[in-house]
Write an enzyme that holds these catalytic residues in place. Structure first.
Site, PDB file in Angstrom:
ATOM      1  N   GLY A 124     -17.062  53.082  36.206  1.00  0.00           N
ATOM      2  CA  GLY A 124     -17.729  53.436  37.049  1.00  0.00           C
ATOM      3  C   GLY A 124     -18.953  53.156  37.158  1.00  0.00           C
ATOM      4  N   PRO A 146     -19.136  41.418  37.277  1.00  0.00           N
ATOM      5  CA  PRO A 146     -20.510  41.122  37.175  1.00  0.00           C
ATOM      6  C   PRO A 146     -20.949  40.618  38.868  1.00  0.00           C
ATOM      7  CG  PRO A 146     -19.929  39.814  35.344  1.00  0.00           C
ATOM      8  CD  PRO A 146     -18.882  39.542  36.734  1.00  0.00           C
ATOM      9  N   ILE A 205     -14.870  50.750  50.855  1.00  0.00           N
ATOM     10  CA  ILE A 205     -16.081  50.672  51.635  1.00  0.00           C
ATOM     11  C   ILE A 205     -16.704  50.250  51.138  1.00  0.00           C
ATOM     12  CG2 ILE A 205     -14.851  53.608  51.626  1.00  0.00           C
ATOM     13  CD1 ILE A 205     -17.125  54.184  48.971  1.00  0.00           C
ATOM     14  N   GLU A 250     -22.455  55.129  41.304  1.00  0.00           N
ATOM     15  CA  GLU A 250     -23.375  56.496  41.537  1.00  0.00           C
ATOM     16  C   GLU A 250     -24.922  56.194  40.649  1.00  0.00           C
ATOM     17  OE1 GLU A 250     -21.103  59.526  44.439  1.00  0.00           O
ATOM     18  OE2 GLU A 250     -20.023  58.180  42.420  1.00  0.00           O
TER      19      GLU A 250
END
Length: 693
Positions: A656, A586, A463, A659
């Site tokens: 993860g 990174p 995405i 978010e």
């Protein structure tokens, strides 16, 4: 905007970067199809009621119009339990903007013009779109109805502990309705032929779209193809298919094989593809004289839709963050006649941690304890509610490293004492946390082409986060070949099943799948495979799931300036230090962290969808009225992370990062604004007038 980190972050550049900047990467609406038709939707102009009649005569006389679809001539769909996808299946209207028909024509202009000519009559009913804490609309969601819901939590005696606490905070924080607004709008091309349905769709999970659309039309999944090689942002809004996908596929049933194209306008996106619901959160904290929490209470009220329930349970952010022997956590919903909310950028944690971390700052001020030190004093040894050991938890390292780099210890703790010209200057801190998720069930195919070159296929969707590049790296690493020797294919149901791009779980879930598929390939074909050797495999269940508490963590530091005369708020400097397991690339990770923090600045200062309760719709429904932080709004955003090895989260050690960057940012900015002015604003966004009261 400027940014600094460990010099120039190493790692391969995005594989698809050149295609994107040269305009050759094809997004959903751009896919070339032969002889297309164009769809323009009909949307309800009342907030509740039903359609009593539809006059299509004038629209049908417009040159180029091929179809006017209404609830009265639409094909029956198979009920699958999702009201959003059951378009045109009744004449009832549940919210303003609801899809009630469509015009399909040879051009977009003809379709839009004809849509304006359709005469629609309604029976109006009284509606309710006023978000409030009222017994008429508030209820407790059934935690047994979904694994994503948690029941209320009650540990110890919160009220008694608060009564005896040396320091207490009792405050209510609010967050507004916010809309995603990805750069690429939602778009789909639908075409039926003898083989079935093909969808070129902008989504976060092509296989999920197929799994829902196929039964909706009563066809086998194998007869539905969903293609999505590039997606221009999503932020949760493309996680589940919305009504426009069903509407376009429904219209294409009537066009004798001609493809039907539909790209939502920005205004339509404010009604049809979800949003972050507003929240009202009351937080009560109690601490002893040393600043150790003795009680934590977090009660959250969120908006949902009577049309379709959605709950993100903001108060759950307080379940496992800090030690506290007495704890109460509740989540309530207020059901209204509004569009259905959906996942948006760290759902739950973004709003919930804003409330908790703002309250922690208020507690630090009351107790006279440095905000960093207060958080360190309440660091748990094990997960406070479940009692599970942490797979890894480096929040203290994030706080200490961040404080050192930000120059925190030079800070005068007194609020409102630093002024530079017309600007009041302050600094603030907040912690952040986001669950480390792993979605099982994905598969990957590894194929040796020839000469040491491999093709890896997985039906995941990139995405825009860099998944294509990270998965190629992991495949090359596992195969022990250069990155250039791996061709990764993704984004389509033609490739093996893959889970949704959501919950910051993409690289963890798909990366583990790719690595396990490579291991299976080596077991089956060895290190000198013949050309054409191929293996399909996936990652099994994580044996450590349920044995450890698994989260990413971070610490956000902000410098804020508030104009003493106008109340204007600026954020010239931010620093985020994170602990998120292994960082695969990174370079792209830096972009993700910084992008998340920029979203947090936008959440803190700008984003607010203003609802007119009289009519039940968002009035600032475009980017002229709904401001998102741009370059001029963002100063220096520095990013760094703790080197962290976590052997428990998944085979690749990834937690993860999609978010965690936004979580904590708004609270850090709000806390810094209080430090600058002495004014505690508890309602987002932090607009100028709130500092001039």
């Amino acid at each position: 905007m400027t940014g600094a980190t460990r010099a120039t972050p190493p790692g391969p550049e995005r594989i698809e970067g050149r295609a994107k900047v040269t305009g050759t990467a094809r997004y959903a609406f751009e896919h070339p199809v032969a002889d297309p038709l164009y769809l323009h939707p009909l949307r309800a102009t009342i907030a509740r009621g039903r359609v009593t009649s539809v006059d299509t005569a004038a629209a049908e006389r417009v040159d180029g119009v091929r179809l006017v679809l209404t609830p009265h001539n639409a094909e029956a769909l198979v009920p699958i339990g999702d009201p959003e996808l059951a378009v045109l299946q009744s004449d009832e209207i549940a919210f303003r903007g609801q899809l009630i028909g469509a015009v399909v024509a040879e051009t977009q202009e003809a379709a839009a013009h004809a849509a304006d000519l359709v005469g629609i009559r309604y029976e109006r009913m009284a509606h309710d779109s006023d978000f409030r804490d009222d017994a008429d609309v508030v209820y407790t969601p059934d935690a047994d109805a979904s694994p994503m819901l948690s029941p209320d939590l009650e540990l110890g005696d919160v009220d008694a502990a608060l009564a005896e606490a040396a320091f207490t905070v009792d405050a209510t924080y609010t967050t507004p309705t916010e809309h995603h607004n990805p750069l690429e709008p939602h778009a789909v091309i639908a075409a039926w032929d003898d083989d079935g349905l093909t969808l070129h769709d902008s989504n976060q999970g092509s296989h999920l779209v197929r799994d829902l659309v196929a039964p909706l039309f009563g066809v086998d999944k194998e007869r539905v193809s969903v293609i999505s090689p590039h997606v221009g942002g999503a932020f949760g809004s493309k996680g589940m298919p919305h009504g426009h996908v069903a509407l376009t596929a429904l219209a294409a049933r009537h066009t004798a094989g001609r493809p039907v194209k539909y790209a939502l306008s920005r205004t339509q996106m404010f009604e049809l593809v979800g949003y972050r619901p507003p929240t009202r959160q009351r937080v009560r904290l109690g601490a002893d004289r040393e600043g150790r929490l003795v009680a934590t209470e977090h009660d959250s009220l969120e908006q949902t839709s009577r049309f379709k329930q959605y709950a993100e349970q903001s108060a759950s952010a307080s379940r496992e963050m800090y030690t506290s022997p007495n704890r109460r956590v509740t989540n309530r919903l207020a059901a209204l006649d509004v569009p259905a909310p959906t996942w948006m950028r760290a759902p739950g944690e973004a709003g919930g941690m804003y409330a908790l971390e703002s309250a922690m700052d208020e507690l630090a001020v009351r107790a006279g304890i440095d905000p960093v030190e207060l958080r360190l004093r309440n660091e748990p040894e094990v997960a406070p509610v479940s009692g599970l050991p942490f797979s890894s938890r480096n929040l203290p390292a994030c706080l200490r490293e961040g404080a050192e780099r930000f120059g925190w210890h030079e800070r005068d703790p007194r609020p409102g004492v630093r002024r530079e010209g017309d600007w009041l200057v302050g600094t603030g801190v907040a912690a952040s946390s986001f669950p480390s998720l792993f979605f099982p069930g994905s598969l990957a195919t590894v194929r040796h082409e020839s000469g040491g070159n491999y093709r890896v296929e997985i039906g995941a969707v990139d995405i825009g986060t860099g998944s294509r590049t990270a998965l190629t790296q992991l495949a090359a690493e596992a195969l022990e070949v250069p990155v250039e020797a791996v061709e990764l294919r993704l984004g389509s149901t033609e490739q093996p099943h893959a889970s949704l791009a959501g919950g910051s779980a993409g690289t963890a879930s798909w990366g583990s799948t790719v690595v396990e598929a490579v291991r299976a390939f080596r077991t089956e074909h060895g290190h000198d495979p013949v050309a054409g050797a191929e293996t399909t495999a996936g990652a099994g269940k994580n044996p450590d799931a349920g044995e450890y508490a698994m989260h990413s963590y971070g610490a956000q530091f902000a410098e804020v300036r508030v104009n003493a005369d106008t109340g204007e708020v600026r954020v010239p400097r931010m620093l985020g230090v994170f602990a998120a397991g292994r960082i695969v690339n990174p370079r792209t990770a830096h972009s993700q962290f910084r992008g998340g923090m920029t979203m947090g600045i936008s959440m803190a200062l700008h984003e607010h969808s203003v609802v007119d309760e009289r009519f039940g719709h968002v009035v600032n429904h475009d980017l002229a009225g709904y401001h998102i932080a741009g370059n001029a709004d963002v100063g220096s955003v520095e990013v760094d992370w703790i080197d962290e090895h976590d052997p428990h989260v998944n085979p690749v050690g990834v937690k993860g990062i999609g978010e965690i960057g936004i979580v904590g940012t708004a609270a850090a900015i709000g806390n810094a604004a209080h430090h600058a002015t002495g004014v505690r604003v508890r309602d987002l966004p932090l607009t100028p007038e709130k500092f001039l009261r």
